[in-house]
Each structure stands twice: as structure tokens, then as C-alpha cells.
Design a protein around this motif. Structure first.
Motif, PDB file in Angstrom:
ATOM      1  N   ILE A 178       0.830  -1.204   0.000  1.00 14.07           N
ATOM      2  CA  ILE A 178       0.000   0.000   0.000  1.00 14.07           C
ATOM      3  C   ILE A 178       0.863   1.253   0.000  1.00 14.07           C
ATOM      4  N   ALA A 179       1.976   1.247   0.764  1.00 14.02           N
ATOM      5  CA  ALA A 179       2.878   2.403   0.789  1.00 14.02           C
ATOM      6  C   ALA A 179       3.500   2.614  -0.579  1.00 14.02           C
ATOM      7  N   THR A 180       3.854   1.515  -1.268  1.00 15.56           N
ATOM      8  CA  THR A 180       4.445   1.625  -2.601  1.00 15.56           C
ATOM      9  C   THR A 180       3.441   2.187  -3.596  1.00 15.56           C
ATOM     10  N   LEU A 181       2.176   1.712  -3.520  1.00 14.07           N
ATOM     11  CA  LEU A 181       1.152   2.203  -4.430  1.00 14.07           C
ATOM     12  C   LEU A 181       0.936   3.703  -4.231  1.00 14.07           C
ATOM     13  N   HIS A 182       0.879   4.130  -2.977  1.00 16.81           N
ATOM     14  CA  HIS A 182       0.669   5.553  -2.703  1.00 16.81           C
ATOM     15  C   HIS A 182       1.850   6.386  -3.195  1.00 16.81           C
ATOM     16  N   ALA A 183       3.069   5.940  -2.922  1.00 15.91           N
ATOM     17  CA  ALA A 183       4.253   6.691  -3.344  1.00 15.91           C
ATOM     18  C   ALA A 183       4.349   6.750  -4.868  1.00 15.91           C
ATOM     19  N   TRP A 184       3.971   5.686  -5.515  1.00 10.74           N
ATOM     20  CA  TRP A 184       4.010   5.653  -6.988  1.00 10.74           C
ATOM     21  C   TRP A 184       3.046   6.685  -7.576  1.00 10.74           C
ATOM     22  N   PHE A 185       1.834   6.773  -7.008  1.00 16.08           N
ATOM     23  CA  PHE A 185       0.885   7.794  -7.445  1.00 16.08           C
ATOM     24  C   PHE A 185       1.417   9.195  -7.123  1.00 16.08           C
ATOM     25  N   ALA A 186       1.940   9.375  -5.915  1.00 17.34           N
ATOM     26  CA  ALA A 186       2.398  10.693  -5.480  1.00 17.34           C
ATOM     27  C   ALA A 186       3.559  11.185  -6.319  1.00 17.34           C
ATOM     28  N   GLU A 187       4.368  10.278  -6.819  1.00 17.34           N
ATOM     29  CA  GLU A 187       5.517  10.655  -7.647  1.00 17.34           C
ATOM     30  C   GLU A 187       5.196  10.559  -9.130  1.00 17.34           C
ATOM     31  N   GLU A 188       3.906  10.685  -9.447  1.00 19.58           N
ATOM     32  CA  GLU A 188       3.431  10.723 -10.833  1.00 19.58           C
ATOM     33  C   GLU A 188       3.859   9.489 -11.615  1.00 19.58           C
ATOM     34  N   ARG A 189       3.745   8.321 -10.957  1.00 16.01           N
ATOM     35  CA  ARG A 189       3.986   6.996 -11.540  1.00 16.01           C
ATOM     36  C   ARG A 189       5.421   6.817 -12.046  1.00 16.01           C
ATOM     37  N   SER A 190       6.351   7.507 -11.380  1.00 16.30           N
ATOM     38  CA  SER A 190       7.769   7.353 -11.708  1.00 16.30           C
ATOM     39  C   SER A 190       8.368   6.289 -10.788  1.00 16.30           C
ATOM     40  N   VAL A 191       8.855   5.191 -11.374  1.00 17.20           N
ATOM     41  CA  VAL A 191       9.455   4.126 -10.576  1.00 17.20           C
ATOM     42  C   VAL A 191      10.699   4.644  -9.859  1.00 17.20           C
ATOM     43  N   ALA A 192      11.505   5.434 -10.542  1.00 17.17           N
ATOM     44  CA  ALA A 192      12.745   5.944  -9.945  1.00 17.17           C
ATOM     45  C   ALA A 192      12.444   6.855  -8.751  1.00 17.17           C
ATOM     46  N   GLU A 193      11.534   7.795  -8.950  1.00 16.62           N
ATOM     47  CA  GLU A 193      11.196   8.722  -7.856  1.00 16.62           C
ATOM     48  C   GLU A 193      10.531   7.989  -6.695  1.00 16.62           C
ATOM     49  N   CYS A 194       9.730   6.990  -7.031  1.00 17.41           N
ATOM     50  CA  CYS A 194       9.070   6.196  -6.000  1.00 17.41           C
ATOM     51  C   CYS A 194      10.111   5.442  -5.177  1.00 17.41           C
ATOM     52  N   ALA A 195      11.105   4.846  -5.855  1.00 10.65           N
ATOM     53  CA  ALA A 195      12.162   4.120  -5.144  1.00 10.65           C
ATOM     54  C   ALA A 195      12.931   5.054  -4.225  1.00 10.65           C
ATOM     55  N   ASP A 196      13.253   6.261  -4.724  1.00 16.32           N
ATOM     56  CA  ASP A 196      13.971   7.234  -3.890  1.00 16.32           C
ATOM     57  C   ASP A 196      13.125   7.636  -2.679  1.00 16.32           C
ATOM     58  N   ARG A 197      11.854   7.805  -2.879  1.00 24.47           N
ATOM     59  CA  ARG A 197      10.963   8.221  -1.794  1.00 24.47           C
ATOM     60  C   ARG A 197      10.882   7.154  -0.707  1.00 24.47           C
ATOM     61  N   LEU A 198      10.853   5.882  -1.160  1.00 25.74           N
ATOM     62  CA  LEU A 198      10.732   4.788  -0.194  1.00 25.74           C
ATOM     63  C   LEU A 198      12.076   4.314   0.329  1.00 25.74           C
ATOM     64  N   GLY A 199      13.157   4.670  -0.375  1.00 21.67           N
ATOM     65  CA  GLY A 199      14.490   4.224   0.035  1.00 21.67           C
ATOM     66  C   GLY A 199      14.743   2.760  -0.295  1.00 21.67           C
ATOM     67  N   VAL A 200      14.177   2.308  -1.423  1.00 16.83           N
ATOM     68  CA  VAL A 200      14.375   0.912  -1.859  1.00 16.83           C
ATOM     69  C   VAL A 200      14.904   0.911  -3.294  1.00 16.83           C
ATOM     70  N   HIS A 201      15.270  -0.280  -3.795  1.00 15.77           N
ATOM     71  CA  HIS A 201      15.767  -0.405  -5.159  1.00 15.77           C
ATOM     72  C   HIS A 201      14.604  -0.331  -6.141  1.00 15.77           C
ATOM     73  N   ARG A 202      14.918   0.126  -7.365  1.00 18.91           N
ATOM     74  CA  ARG A 202      13.868   0.262  -8.384  1.00 18.91           C
ATOM     75  C   ARG A 202      13.221  -1.081  -8.710  1.00 18.91           C
ATOM     76  N   HIS A 203      14.076  -2.164  -8.714  1.00 14.57           N
ATOM     77  CA  HIS A 203      13.521  -3.487  -9.000  1.00 14.57           C
ATOM     78  C   HIS A 203      12.476  -3.878  -7.950  1.00 14.57           C
ATOM     79  N   THR A 204      12.706  -3.438  -6.713  1.00 16.27           N
ATOM     80  CA  THR A 204      11.736  -3.737  -5.639  1.00 16.27           C
ATOM     81  C   THR A 204      10.390  -3.080  -5.943  1.00 16.27           C
ATOM     82  N   VAL A 205      10.457  -1.819  -6.409  1.00 19.10           N
ATOM     83  CA  VAL A 205       9.228  -1.114  -6.751  1.00 19.10           C
ATOM     84  C   VAL A 205       8.503  -1.818  -7.892  1.00 19.10           C
ATOM     85  N   ARG A 206       9.268  -2.200  -8.937  1.00 16.47           N
ATOM     86  CA  ARG A 206       8.652  -2.873 -10.081  1.00 16.47           C
ATOM     87  C   ARG A 206       8.016  -4.190  -9.649  1.00 16.47           C
TER      88      ARG A 206
END
Length: 510
Positions: free
Chosen positions: A436-464
Motif C-alpha cells: 500500500i505504501a508503494t502504491l501511494h508513493a508511486w501515485f504521489a511521484e506521478e507513476r515514476s518508478v525511480a522517484e518512487c524508489a527514492d521516496r521509499l528508500g528501496v531499489h527500483r527493481h523492488t518497486v517494479r
């Protein structure tokens, strides 16, 4: 200064030659006010008093001893008798006023009057009642004269200031007339800001159009405050310096004349009302900010922000009352009524004013906009008004955040059920909080995987990987517009803030 109508005193009754009364003690207490006459032969007469009585007795149960007179006089004095009158004579219990009575009366500072046998107590009672009737007549005459003077002043169209001055001349009382927001409209004296502030604060605590009055101490003296209005609450009247009963009797007429004057001013303001309606129409028709700013400047206003308000009254008379109130309370030149709808555009935040003057009326407020976009704010206000009519509370339009507006007007139980239904597959999964945190961060960062990963402090592959897992659990891709709208609204309904934390207390409702 108004006339002083004296109270009925012991001295006045004793001075009546027909009664042939003689003062035997308490010569310096003859200014005691008499409220009524009372005859009693019981030993506990003092217990029956309420204060101010001209108490008459023959003392048939009292002898000449100090102890019995001390007890009797002490009780009579303690309960506020204005005077003790003792009937004497050959056929009475006492042929003369007992010395024990006089000694007790001096100790308790109680006037004692001797009533001769030739003067029946009923004659004294009638004299007291006649004196009170005469005083009441004089009070009524003075009150009537005052009301006539006030009426003449109103007929000459001297306005609120003229009425205040007339009251001052006739009574000696100073007055302040205030509007519904406790701003001074007229006064009989240039009071200090401190006095006006104290009176204004007490006035606003009084309420609207009530028969209750309140008192407050001011640097200019004690003030008695009442509301002014006939069918609607128009303001307040504060009287400083009590003139007496005749002024109190005339006060309702004074309040009525003030109410009529305030209504007359409103009716005479019709040309200005048309002007305000025209100014609002011009502002809403302005197609660029330069024209709107020029209009504001021509009216002496300077502001880069405006806000529209739309109210729907329950009747046209109520709409007229609201228009009158908001004309004073909002102080805006952009105001009009169209049947039951009242519209305004103001440079100030209108919420406090609306809470005071239109608390139970469906109301919509548009967003803050540049002057050239006043029409857009008014459309938003009307959109919010429709929702306000359904929900029964003031609604503010949320520009650029439709989810916020929907959350504000929707039923909290419905929002909770909606959010749980949409997010149920994620809630039931392992690592649901992370999904749920990943889904929210992905929306908040305008569906950018890179920005979402930076926001959550995880790897991009984790977000994907998490996004793929979310799609599997939901049975559809979160990339579609419909899915995004539903999921984002569900997240907001759950109260998840911009930092990804769920708000305490459940769904967001405002």
C-alpha cells in the motif's frame, strides 16, 4: 438630565397632617423607602417581612420588658422594615410608647412612629397606597413624555444619532447603538475604544433578538445591553447610567424606534443595493485580470485574491434578511439577491461571518482566485451549494483536487466501506503495508518508478516487483485511468497523507 422621581419614604407619610403621626425614635432614618404597608399583631411579625414595610401593630402581645421588645425589634429590623408604627390610646394595650421599645429601636436604628387612637391603621395604609399610586402616575407620565419626544425625533428623521441625543437629553443616560457585529453606529458621547470594546464583547455574548438583557461594568459606568430588532436582529443598545423607572418603561419604545430606523436605512439603501448587484455582475463578466483589477481600484479596493459565496435561503424574506446582514458584516461592494439565492464576492475570508449570520442556510464557497477569475469561483460556489443543500453543512469547493471535494461531502461510513472494498486484496496479502505504501508513493511521484524508489528508500527493481504483485492481487493493472482514480480515492479515503502515513481516526472527511 431627566427628572428624578423620589420614592415613597417614611418622612413623606409622617408629614401628612391628616394622619397625626409622631416620630418617637430614628429621626435620622426617615428616608427609609416604603415598599408597602403591613399590619400584624403576632410576635413573629419580623419573619413575615420582605423588606421596606411600614409595619403597624398595637403590641397587644408585648408588655414593657426590655427582653421581649429587644427580640421583636431585632427581628423586624433584620428583615428590612422601613418603620415600626405603634398604635396607642386608652383603649389600646399601650397608653404610650414603651421606653423598652425606644431603647431597642435606637440600638437597631429602626424608626418608631406613634399612631394615635383616632387614626385607624387602615387610614395609614390608604395614605401609603395613595402615595405609591401618585408616584406610579408621575413615572408613567414622564415615560410617556419621553416616548413622545423620541417619536418626534424619529419623525423628523434625525437618525440614530438624533435618537441617541434625545435619549441623553431626556434621561441623562448615555447610549451606544451597535450593529450586529458590535460596531458602533451612533452614540450620545465619543466613548473611548476601551468602553466600546467592553460593550461590544458583552453584546456579542448576549445572542440574537432576545428579550434578555445583560449588564457589564465599563470605564464609563455600568452598561445595560439589549438587542435591537423587530423581525430580525439588527444590532444592540447599551445604556450607561441608570435614570430610573420612567426610563426603563420607555426603553422598549426606544428599542422599537431604533429598529425602525435601522430598517428605514436599509430600505432607503435600495439604490446602493442595485449598485452592488451591478458591480458584482460587472466583476463576474470581466474576461481578464486587468479589467477586474481596474474595477477594484475604482472602488478603493486593492487585492490579488477574491472568493465567491452562494447561499440559498429557506424563503425570500429570509434571503432579504441575510442580504441585509451580509451587506454590513462582509463589507463588500459585490453582493446581490436573486430570489432565494444570495451571492457575494469578497476579498476577506467569509467563513466566520457566515457562521455568525447564516449558520443554518445551505452555503457554498468557491476557491480563492485572482480578480479576473471571479466567475470561476462563483461557479464553484454554486457547485458546492448543491452539495450543501444535500448534506446540510457549509461546503468549500476544492480546486484541482476533486478527491478532496468528494471526501469532504461523502458519508464517512460509505468512504470507509469503499476504501476497504477497493484495497481488500492488498490488505489480505503478505507485506500489505509495504504494498500500500508503494502504491501511494508511486501515485504521489506521478507513476515514476525511480522517484518512487527514492521516496521509499528501496531499489527500483523492488518497486517494479511490488507493482507487478499489486496488479496480480487486484486482477487489473493500476496503469489504467479508471484504476488509478479508484485506487487514489481509496487511499485518500483511508486517510493516507502525503508522507504515506495513515491518519488517525479513519477516513479523511475534509
Amino acid at each position: 438630565m431627566g427628572p428624578t422621581i423620589p420614592e415613597v419614604t417614611v418622612a413623606e407619610i409622617v408629614a401628612l397632617p391628616a394622619l397625626r403621626l409622631t416620630v418617637r425614635a430614628g429621626e435620622h432614618r426617615l428616608e427609609n423607602v416604603i415598599e408597602g404597608a403591613h399590619v400584624s399583631e403576632v410576635l413573629h411579625a419580623g419573619e413575615l417581612l420582605e423588606g421596606g414595610e411600614f409595619l403597624m401593630t398595637t403590641g397587644s402581645l408585648l408588655g414593657d420588658g426590655d427582653a421581649e421588645w429587644e427580640s421583636y425589634v431585632a427581628a423586624v429590623a433584620a428583615n428590612g422594615a422601613a418603620c415600626l408604627a405603634l398604635g396607642i390610646g386608652d383603649q389600646q394595650r399601650h397608653h404610650a410608647v414603651p421606653a423598652a421599645l425606644l431603647r431597642a429601636a435606637e440600638r437597631h436604628r429602626l424608626p418608631v412612629v406613634e399612631v394615635p387612637e383616632s387614626t385607624p391603621f387602615i387610614a395609614v395604609s390608604k395614605a401609603i397606597f395613595a402615595a405609591h399610586s401618585d408616584r406610579d402616575r408621575r413615572v408613567l407620565e414622564e415615560s410617556t413624555a419621553l416616548q413622545r419626544e423620541l417619536t418626534r425625533t424619529a419623525a423628523r428623521e434625525r437618525g440614530l444619532a438624533g435618537l441617541a441625543a434625545a435619549w441623553r437629553r431626556a434621561t441623562g443616560e448615555h447610549v451606544l447603538v451597535l450593529d450586529r457585529r458590535a460596531r458602533v453606529l451612533a452614540s450620545s458621547l465619543a466613548f473611548s475604544a476601551e468602553v466600546a470594546g467592553v460593550v461590544g464583547e458583552a453584546a456579542t455574548d448576549l445572542g440574537v433578538l432576545t428579550t434578555v438583557v445583560t449588564s457589564v461594568a465599563t470605564p464609563a459606568g455600568d452598561a445595560v445591553i439589549a438587542t435591537v430588532g423587530a423581525t430580525r436582529h439588527a444590532g444592540y443598545l447599551a445604556r450607561i447610567g441608570h435614570a430610573g423607572e420612567y426610563a426603563d418603561l420607555a426603553a422598549p419604545a426606544f428599542l422599537s424606534l431604533l429598529a425602525l430606523e435601522l430598517e428605514r436605512r436599509w430600505l432607503l439603501d435600495e439604490p446602493r443595493r442595485r449598485t452592488r448587484a451591478t458591480q458584482l455582475a460587472r466583476l463576474l463578466g470581466a474576461d481578464d485580470d486587468a479589467r477586474a483589477q481596474a474595477q477594484l481600484k475604482s472602488l478603493g479596493l486593492r487585492s490579488d485574491e477574491l472568493r465567491a459565496v452562494a447561499l440559498r435561503a429557506h424563503s425570500e424574506p429570509q434571503a432579504e434578511e441575510i442580504l441585509a446582514d451580509l451587506t454590513v458584516a462582509l463589507g463588500t461592494p459585490f453582493l446581490r439577491r436573486r430570489e432565494r439565492i444570495v451571492e457575494a464576492v469578497t476579498v476577506d475570508d467569509p467563513r466566520d461571518v457566515l457562521a455568525s449570520f447564516a449558520p443554518d442556510v445551505p452555503t457554498g464557497i468557491g476557491t480563492v482566485v485572482p480578480p479576473g477569475s471571479a466567475a470561476r469561483s462563483m461557479r464553484q460556489a454554486h457547485s458546492a451549494l448543491v452539495t450543501s443543500q444535500r448534506t446540510g453543512r457549509l461546503i468549500e469547493y476544492v480546486d484541482g483536487a476533486a478527491h478532496g471535494f468528494l471526501l469532504q461531502v461523502a458519508d464517512p461510513d460509505f468512504l470507509r466501506s469503499f476504501s476497504d472494498a477497493v484495497l481488500a486484496p492488498l490488505d489480505a496479502a503478505e507485506n500489505s503495508d509495504a504494498l500500500i505504501a508503494t502504491l501511494h508513493a508511486w501515485f504521489a511521484e506521478e507513476r515514476s518508478v525511480a522517484e518512487c524508489a527514492d521516496r521509499l528508500g528501496v531499489h527500483r527493481h523492488t518497486v517494479r516487483h511490488r507493482l507487478q504483485r499489486i496488479a496480480q492481487l487486484l486482477g487489473r493493472s493500476p496503469e489504467t485511468v479508471d484504476a488509478q482514480t479508484e485506487l487514489w480515492l481509496a487511499l485518500k479515503a483511508r486517510g493516507i497523507s502525503e508522507d504515506g502515513e495513515a491518519a488517525a481516526g479513519g477516513p479523511v472527511t475534509g
